[in-house]
Design a protein around this motif. Sequence first.
Motif, PDB file in Angstrom:
ATOM      1  N   GLY A   6      -4.560   6.514  -2.362  1.00 52.39           N
ATOM      2  CA  GLY A   6      -3.196   5.870  -2.737  1.00 52.39           C
ATOM      3  C   GLY A   6      -3.442   4.672  -3.652  1.00 52.39           C
ATOM      4  N   LYS A   7      -2.210   3.965  -3.618  1.00 47.22           N
ATOM      5  CA  LYS A   7      -2.333   2.829  -4.675  1.00 47.22           C
ATOM      6  C   LYS A   7      -2.029   1.461  -3.888  1.00 47.22           C
ATOM      7  CE  LYS A   7       2.065   4.232  -6.376  1.00 47.22           C
ATOM      8  NZ  LYS A   7       2.634   4.293  -7.619  1.00 47.22           N
ATOM      9  N   VAL A   8      -2.673   0.413  -4.339  1.00 48.38           N
ATOM     10  CA  VAL A   8      -2.496  -0.615  -3.658  1.00 48.38           C
ATOM     11  C   VAL A   8      -2.030  -1.702  -4.877  1.00 48.38           C
ATOM     12  CG1 VAL A   8      -4.812  -1.604  -3.881  1.00 48.38           C
ATOM     13  CG2 VAL A   8      -3.355  -2.719  -2.458  1.00 48.38           C
ATOM     14  N   THR A  11       0.955  -1.262  -0.030  1.00 42.14           N
ATOM     15  CA  THR A  11       0.012  -0.067  -0.029  1.00 42.14           C
ATOM     16  C   THR A  11       0.914   1.166  -0.023  1.00 42.14           C
ATOM     17  OG1 THR A  11      -1.704  -1.145   1.315  1.00 42.14           O
ATOM     18  CG2 THR A  11      -1.912   1.003   1.347  1.00 42.14           C
TER      19      THR A  11
END
Lengths: 77, 77
Positions: free
Chosen positions: B39-41, B6
């Motif tokens: 955000g990004k995972v 994450t």
Amino acid sequence: MKARVTVMLKAGVLDVQGEAVRHALGTLGFEGVHGVRQGKVIELDLAETENAEETVKAMCEKLLANTVIESYRVEIL
Amino acid sequence: MKARVTVMLKAGVLDVQGEAVRHALGTLGFEGVHGVRQGKVIELDLAETENAEETVKAMCEKLLANTVIESYRVEIL
């Protein structure tokens, strides 16, 4: 209160970002990476309510996820 | 084995995507949303190794996160 929503492309939907990351990891020398899926995580800071999970699910259905191609998971923290 | 990374913008870094989501939720009638961070995972499907966590952390440092403005968290699933 805090909630975390994780949105991923459904299985079977081509994930070009994930494929790009997998390829880039290979060129950097990381071996044994069989697959990569990339999604997004959204952390929400919410006012205290009783039915927060239902509210956040409604947010997902209306805005945060494209439910045709994406699945989402809601966690109340 | 699977690993999940994450990546979020560090506190204090302006999150324009999160702000856009917060504004859009307001216009859709969702009240009480004080803040949103996006955000990004990244989910990795890896070959079995002993020191998977160190390998994934190295991936983050080299490719997956911009550690100047982003923090990352690694989970081995």
